[in-house]
Each structure stands twice: as C-alpha cells, then as structure tokens.
Scaffold this motif. Sequence first.
Motif, PDB file in Angstrom:
ATOM      1  N   TYR A  61     -21.546  19.117  20.695  1.00  0.00           N
ATOM      2  CA  TYR A  61     -22.991  18.917  20.778  1.00  0.00           C
ATOM      3  C   TYR A  61     -23.282  17.432  20.974  1.00  0.00           C
ATOM      4  CZ  TYR A  61     -23.500  23.489  18.428  1.00  0.00           C
ATOM      5  OH  TYR A  61     -23.446  24.823  18.094  1.00  0.00           O
ATOM      6  N   VAL A  62     -24.360  17.142  21.675  1.00  0.00           N
ATOM      7  CA  VAL A  62     -24.972  15.815  21.623  1.00  0.00           C
ATOM      8  C   VAL A  62     -26.361  16.007  21.028  1.00  0.00           C
ATOM      9  CG1 VAL A  62     -25.802  13.797  22.875  1.00  0.00           C
ATOM     10  CG2 VAL A  62     -23.697  14.951  23.609  1.00  0.00           C
ATOM     11  N   LEU A  63     -26.612  15.344  19.908  1.00  0.00           N
ATOM     12  CA  LEU A  63     -27.916  15.406  19.245  1.00  0.00           C
ATOM     13  C   LEU A  63     -28.709  14.151  19.593  1.00  0.00           C
ATOM     14  CD1 LEU A  63     -26.771  16.625  15.707  1.00  0.00           C
ATOM     15  CD2 LEU A  63     -27.202  17.965  17.773  1.00  0.00           C
ATOM     16  N   ARG A  64     -29.986  14.330  19.828  1.00  0.00           N
ATOM     17  CA  ARG A  64     -30.862  13.216  20.163  1.00  0.00           C
ATOM     18  C   ARG A  64     -31.983  13.143  19.109  1.00  0.00           C
ATOM     19  NH1 ARG A  64     -32.452  14.646  25.197  1.00  0.00           N
ATOM     20  NH2 ARG A  64     -34.159  15.859  24.326  1.00  0.00           N
ATOM     21  N   PHE A  65     -32.160  11.976  18.533  1.00  0.00           N
ATOM     22  CA  PHE A  65     -33.143  11.767  17.476  1.00  0.00           C
ATOM     23  C   PHE A  65     -34.165  10.709  17.899  1.00  0.00           C
ATOM     24  CE2 PHE A  65     -29.391  13.305  15.305  1.00  0.00           C
ATOM     25  CZ  PHE A  65     -29.894  14.225  14.392  1.00  0.00           C
ATOM     26  N   LEU A  86     -26.000  11.239  18.980  1.00  0.00           N
ATOM     27  CA  LEU A  86     -24.863  11.508  18.106  1.00  0.00           C
ATOM     28  C   LEU A  86     -24.052  12.679  18.646  1.00  0.00           C
ATOM     29  CD1 LEU A  86     -23.377  11.116  15.294  1.00  0.00           C
ATOM     30  CD2 LEU A  86     -24.958  12.878  14.427  1.00  0.00           C
ATOM     31  N   VAL A  87     -22.745  12.495  18.765  1.00  0.00           N
ATOM     32  CA  VAL A  87     -21.851  13.597  19.131  1.00  0.00           C
ATOM     33  C   VAL A  87     -21.428  14.325  17.858  1.00  0.00           C
ATOM     34  CG1 VAL A  87     -19.643  14.218  20.201  1.00  0.00           C
ATOM     35  CG2 VAL A  87     -21.031  12.370  21.183  1.00  0.00           C
ATOM     36  N   ALA A  88     -21.408  15.644  17.928  1.00  0.00           N
ATOM     37  CA  ALA A  88     -21.011  16.455  16.778  1.00  0.00           C
ATOM     38  C   ALA A  88     -20.263  17.693  17.269  1.00  0.00           C
ATOM     39  CB  ALA A  88     -22.230  16.874  15.960  1.00  0.00           C
ATOM     40  N   VAL A  89     -19.581  18.364  16.347  1.00  0.00           N
ATOM     41  CA  VAL A  89     -18.929  19.634  16.642  1.00  0.00           C
ATOM     42  C   VAL A  89     -19.420  20.671  15.639  1.00  0.00           C
ATOM     43  CG1 VAL A  89     -16.859  18.712  17.751  1.00  0.00           C
ATOM     44  CG2 VAL A  89     -16.920  18.938  15.261  1.00  0.00           C
ATOM     45  N   GLU A  90     -19.140  21.923  15.936  1.00  0.00           N
ATOM     46  CA  GLU A  90     -19.678  23.022  15.127  1.00  0.00           C
ATOM     47  C   GLU A  90     -19.377  22.888  13.640  1.00  0.00           C
ATOM     48  OE1 GLU A  90     -20.341  27.736  15.960  1.00  0.00           O
ATOM     49  OE2 GLU A  90     -18.400  26.883  16.476  1.00  0.00           O
ATOM     50  N   PRO A  91     -18.164  22.517  13.215  1.00  0.00           N
ATOM     51  CA  PRO A  91     -17.900  22.407  11.772  1.00  0.00           C
ATOM     52  C   PRO A  91     -18.731  21.340  11.061  1.00  0.00           C
ATOM     53  CG  PRO A  91     -15.836  22.541  12.999  1.00  0.00           C
ATOM     54  CD  PRO A  91     -16.915  22.341  14.001  1.00  0.00           C
ATOM     55  N   ASN A  92     -19.341  20.432  11.813  1.00  0.00           N
ATOM     56  CA  ASN A  92     -20.191  19.402  11.201  1.00  0.00           C
ATOM     57  C   ASN A  92     -21.508  19.966  10.692  1.00  0.00           C
ATOM     58  OD1 ASN A  92     -19.324  17.002  13.825  1.00  0.00           O
ATOM     59  ND2 ASN A  92     -18.161  17.602  12.021  1.00  0.00           N
ATOM     60  N   ASN A  93     -21.818  21.210  11.080  1.00  0.00           N
ATOM     61  CA  ASN A  93     -23.072  21.871  10.693  1.00  0.00           C
ATOM     62  C   ASN A  93     -24.279  21.144  11.303  1.00  0.00           C
ATOM     63  OD1 ASN A  93     -25.237  23.230   9.518  1.00  0.00           O
ATOM     64  ND2 ASN A  93     -24.152  23.525   7.567  1.00  0.00           N
ATOM     65  N   VAL A  94     -24.462  21.367  12.577  1.00  0.00           N
ATOM     66  CA  VAL A  94     -25.503  20.696  13.352  1.00  0.00           C
ATOM     67  C   VAL A  94     -26.893  20.928  12.781  1.00  0.00           C
ATOM     68  CG1 VAL A  94     -26.687  20.774  15.582  1.00  0.00           C
ATOM     69  CG2 VAL A  94     -24.204  20.544  15.489  1.00  0.00           C
ATOM     70  N   GLN A  95     -27.193  22.146  12.398  1.00  0.00           N
ATOM     71  CA  GLN A  95     -28.530  22.430  11.872  1.00  0.00           C
ATOM     72  C   GLN A  95     -28.796  21.676  10.575  1.00  0.00           C
ATOM     73  OE1 GLN A  95     -31.000  23.972  13.459  1.00  0.00           O
ATOM     74  NE2 GLN A  95     -29.538  24.083  15.159  1.00  0.00           N
ATOM     75  N   ILE A 136     -27.556  18.712   9.838  1.00  0.00           N
ATOM     76  CA  ILE A 136     -27.807  17.321  10.244  1.00  0.00           C
ATOM     77  C   ILE A 136     -29.246  17.163  10.719  1.00  0.00           C
ATOM     78  CG2 ILE A 136     -27.189  15.483  11.848  1.00  0.00           C
ATOM     79  CD1 ILE A 136     -24.368  16.721  11.991  1.00  0.00           C
ATOM     80  N   LEU A 137     -29.689  18.066  11.588  1.00  0.00           N
ATOM     81  CA  LEU A 137     -31.047  17.997  12.123  1.00  0.00           C
ATOM     82  C   LEU A 137     -32.083  18.086  11.004  1.00  0.00           C
ATOM     83  CD1 LEU A 137     -30.619  20.333  15.236  1.00  0.00           C
ATOM     84  CD2 LEU A 137     -30.856  17.846  15.275  1.00  0.00           C
ATOM     85  N   HIS A 138     -31.876  19.020  10.088  1.00  0.00           N
ATOM     86  CA  HIS A 138     -32.817  19.215   8.990  1.00  0.00           C
ATOM     87  C   HIS A 138     -32.841  17.992   8.073  1.00  0.00           C
ATOM     88  CE1 HIS A 138     -35.091  21.338   5.892  1.00  0.00           C
ATOM     89  NE2 HIS A 138     -34.214  20.899   5.003  1.00  0.00           N
ATOM     90  N   TRP A 139     -31.672  17.460   7.750  1.00  0.00           N
ATOM     91  CA  TRP A 139     -31.582  16.335   6.813  1.00  0.00           C
ATOM     92  C   TRP A 139     -32.249  15.088   7.381  1.00  0.00           C
ATOM     93  CZ3 TRP A 139     -29.216  11.506   6.190  1.00  0.00           C
ATOM     94  CH2 TRP A 139     -29.110  11.059   4.851  1.00  0.00           C
ATOM     95  N   MET A 140     -32.038  14.803   8.661  1.00  0.00           N
ATOM     96  CA  MET A 140     -32.635  13.611   9.271  1.00  0.00           C
ATOM     97  C   MET A 140     -34.160  13.716   9.331  1.00  0.00           C
ATOM     98  SD  MET A 140     -30.244  11.430   9.878  1.00  0.00           S
ATOM     99  CE  MET A 140     -30.627  10.317  11.238  1.00  0.00           C
ATOM    100  N   LEU A 141     -34.663  14.942   9.521  1.00  0.00           N
ATOM    101  CA  LEU A 141     -36.111  15.128   9.530  1.00  0.00           C
ATOM    102  C   LEU A 141     -36.686  15.005   8.129  1.00  0.00           C
ATOM    103  CD1 LEU A 141     -38.698  15.832  11.074  1.00  0.00           C
ATOM    104  CD2 LEU A 141     -38.135  18.252  10.748  1.00  0.00           C
TER     105      LEU A 141
END
Length: 220
Positions: A211-215, A174-183, A185-190
Amino acid sequence: MLPTPDLSHLSKEDLMNVYEPAEDTFILLDALENDASSLQDMKPLICLEIGSGSGCVSAFLSSILGPRSALYLCTDINQHAAACTVRTGAQNNVDLSSVVADLGTPFIDRLRSSVDILLFNPPYVPTDMGEAEFAQSSRNIQSSWAGGTDGMSVTNNLLFSVPTLLSKTGRFYLVAVEPNNVQRILHWMLEQYQLVGQVALKRRAGRELLYVLRFERQCL
C-alpha cells in the motif's frame, strides 16, 4: 510515464550495503506519478525523505517538481545509503542533501510545520523486536527491512513526528504492507493528529500486498 532515475552509478558493493529499489520502491514512484499534477500545483518548497536508501525516490520526485523548484532533504541511518543518495542526486542532476540520522530527528525543530512533502518507505517486514533493534543499532542494510512487531516499530516512531514536521498544506506518503494493519494506521492518524489518510495505491507483489498511504491535514 516518467523514467525511473538512473542508478547505473551504483556498484555491486553499494548494493550489498544499501537497499536496492524493488516493488515497494516502485509502487511509491507510481503513487507520486499518479499525483504529479496536484503535487505540482502545491508548489512545494521543502521535501523530506526518511530512509532514502539509494536516493531513487527523491530523485524521482525531483523529476516531477523540477530539480531546482524545491529543497530536497534526505535522511538515512545507514551512512552508505546517505552517500549513495548524494551520488544518485548528482547522477540525475538534482541536489539531494543527505544526512546520516535516525528518522527525522535533526529536522524536528528547524523544520517545524515546514515540510510540504514527506516520504517514508519504512522497514515494514514483521520480525521479532530483538532483530529489529539489532538492525537499527547496526545501521546497515538490515535496518531497511526489519520492522519488529507487526512491522511497525520504526514506522510508529516516525508517526509521532509527522504532525510536527508537516506544513499546513503538506502531504505525507507512507509505504505499508497488509500485516501493518493499514486501517489501524489510518484511524490512529485521524484520531490523534487530525491527519486524513487514504490508500493512494494498492498492489500485490508476490506474497506481499503493498500500500501507499497519503495523509493531509484535516480541513476545518
């Protein structure tokens, strides 16, 4: 270093209607190339890109995995983008199957727990909700960037279906930017889906911090 897919077939008119690959595209390509060895080891059979635009990302993924080693499926809400994706596949000697659709809707049931690699470079730019809703209903190039509140209105809709689509050993990029609140997203998916996420790549491009996030599924 793998070359960027050949997009010389795309005309000026195409690029008036379809998002032209930019820094957010290239960071996703770089993240995939960084993971090339492990992606090849996975031996994925089904790859699905949501919002494929020009088809650049899926064509690049095929250069990592091999054009005939997997089924490459793509969706886009924009019919011009869906057509360009197919043409980009042909230009780069890979069969990209493209469907005009909202996110992954056509595949929720038929590809349940079957997608080995899921890709999404979403419309992540924060806008008011009215603008985002108009962009999605218009199904034009604006739908590739207008992201609503926090830039997350479209992304949130897809995140609900990721656990349904992803195979047991699958990966979601998933591509994201800082205003998306990366942390967040990571916490919610976990917390919600036991999908372990990490920042695969981070890069500043002008005013944007990309950012590129990998899940992946949590190992029990």
